[in-house]
Design a protein around this motif. Structure first.
Motif, short mmCIF file in Angstrom:
data_model
loop_
_atom_site.label_atom_id
_atom_site.label_comp_id
_atom_site.label_asym_id
_atom_site.label_seq_id
_atom_site.Cartn_x
_atom_site.Cartn_y
_atom_site.Cartn_z
N ILE A 2 0.89 -0.94 -0.10
CA ILE A 2 0.06 -0.06 -0.16
C ILE A 2 0.96 1.28 -0.11
O ILE A 2 1.92 1.20 0.33
CB ILE A 2 -0.94 -0.03 1.27
CG1 ILE A 2 -0.05 -0.11 2.55
CG2 ILE A 2 -1.87 -0.96 1.07
CD1 ILE A 2 -0.87 0.24 3.88
N GLU A 24 -1.48 5.71 2.58
CA GLU A 24 -2.51 4.75 3.09
C GLU A 24 -2.16 4.01 4.21
O GLU A 24 -2.66 3.87 5.10
CB GLU A 24 -2.74 3.62 1.78
CG GLU A 24 -3.30 4.11 0.69
CD GLU A 24 -3.64 3.00 -0.30
OE1 GLU A 24 -4.52 2.75 -0.90
OE2 GLU A 24 -2.62 2.53 -0.73
N TYR A 25 -0.79 3.63 4.41
CA TYR A 25 -0.04 3.02 5.68
C TYR A 25 -0.24 4.26 6.69
O TYR A 25 -0.71 3.59 7.98
CB TYR A 25 1.20 2.86 5.36
CG TYR A 25 1.94 1.87 6.70
CD1 TYR A 25 1.88 0.63 6.10
CD2 TYR A 25 2.09 2.36 7.74
CE1 TYR A 25 2.41 -0.02 7.46
CE2 TYR A 25 2.70 2.04 8.95
CZ TYR A 25 2.70 0.52 8.50
OH TYR A 25 3.24 -0.50 9.93
N GLU A 47 -2.52 6.36 7.31
CA GLU A 47 -3.97 6.62 7.69
C GLU A 47 -4.20 5.34 8.30
O GLU A 47 -5.02 5.44 9.45
CB GLU A 47 -4.74 6.95 6.31
CG GLU A 47 -6.16 7.06 6.86
CD GLU A 47 -7.04 7.62 5.41
OE1 GLU A 47 -8.25 7.52 5.54
OE2 GLU A 47 -6.37 7.57 4.31
N ALA A 48 -3.86 4.21 7.92
CA ALA A 48 -4.58 2.97 8.45
C ALA A 48 -3.71 2.53 9.65
O ALA A 48 -4.53 1.93 10.61
CB ALA A 48 -4.16 1.76 7.31
#
Length: 327
Positions: free
Chosen positions: A245, A249-250, A252-253
């Motif tokens: 990812i 994205e990392y 945020e996750a």
């Protein structure tokens, strides 16, 4: 013809000198004076006299934790018969250019040659080093050194602490210093990787992609606040190659570097950061992740903790995909 010099000094006084007239003497690092390995060390910044703040912090932390006279990060340059102090704490030097000695005065050379820790309680009576030049010239009595390795796993340097009086080092002392050395090794690997990526940028796209995949390594900045708040403040593009990812994205996750970590590996992974924070020592851990399409990878991470205003701790972590080594 190689230009060499000898520095004499003493840990007890912190005095050093360059050549007989006190002038700094520079060693040529080129094809005529050195082999390819030495040139590579110079190009990656390891044999340059410029300071590297991350290395300075390591030796200062080591000296503080061990409550010792001196701590050094010493690069061994066999081709020019010298040890080069990339970082030092407690050893007063006249100038940046005066950070080297002949290998005749080097305990660190033994560490690198054997690629193993060297533990000396009293050099004056230890049969391995009794009569060594370092005892008379520098007043080194007690010494503890561990190897620092490059990206190929070869020992190229030593991280050491030294005393001017006898000292009985413990196995715990060795383990702590090794954890510091692993952090230094990671920084060196990052320097080499950055240089490779710079070179690869000028190659055809296919070659660059192959090299990037082989040396997949990402940098993440992990923040842990005094109230328990944690987050990833920054992540490099290589995040995509490891976790599949994007960096955005990392971030945020996930709030830490253990995204997609296997459930059974997670407790020890989290504890590894607790140990690092508790002693403000370098972080190092290996764990497994399982990606959404069920691929399992082995990851290895390193990082140095830095205190920030307000009581937070920040680690700039290097995370590498080491799966090939477990296949």
């Amino acid at each position: 013809m190689n230009t060499k010099r000898d520095i004499s000094g003493d840990l007890r006084t912190g005095m050093t000198s360059a050549d007989g007239a006190g002038r700094p003497v520079l060693i040529r690092v080129d094809g005529a004076a050195s082999d390819q390995a030495t040139v590579r060390l110079y190009e990656n910044g390891l044999l340059r006299p410029t300071r590297t703040p991350v290395f300075d912090r390591v030796v200062e932390q080591a000296r503080r934790i061990f409550s010792c006279t001196t701590s050094l990060l010493t690069i061994i340059d066999e081709d020019n018969d010298r040890q080069f102090f990339k970082a030092e704490a407690g050893l007063m030097l006249a100038a940046d250019e005066a950070r080297e000695t002949s290998l005749a005065y080097s305990f660190c050379r033994i560490v690198v040659a054997n690629s193993a820790p060297l533990v000396i309680a009293d050099a004056r009576s230890d049969p391995r080093v009794r009569g060594h030049e370092a005892i008379g010239k520098f007043g080194v009595i007690a010494y503890l050194g561990v190897p620092v390795k490059d990206e190929s796993g070869k020992a190229i340097a030593a991280l050491c602490v030294a005393e001017t009086r006898p000292r009985a080092w413990t196995s715990a002392n060795v383990e702590v210093l090794q954890s510091f050395a692993e952090g230094v090794s990671t920084q060196i690997k990052s320097m080499v990787l950055s240089e490779r990526m710079r070179i690869d940028a000028g190659r055809p796209q296919g070659d660059g992609d192959a090299t990037a995949t082989k040396y997949a390594s990402a940098s993440l900045t992990y923040y842990h606040g005094p109230d328990g708040t944690e987050k990833i403040d920054a992540a490099t593009a290589e995040t995509q190659q490891i976790w599949g990812i994007s960096a955005a994205e990392y971030m945020e996750a996930f709030g830490d570097v253990f995204g997609f970590c296997l459930v059974e590996d997670y407790p020890l992974a989290r504890a590894s950061f607790g140990n690092s924070a508790g002693g403000m020592i370098p972080w190092h851990h290996r764990w497994r992740i399982r990606l959404p399409h069920d691929q399992v990878k082995w990851l290895e991470g390193h990082g140095l903790p830095v205190s920030s205003p307000g009581g937070a701790i920040i680690w700039k972590c290097a995370i590498s995909d080491v799966t090939p080594g477990y296949s």
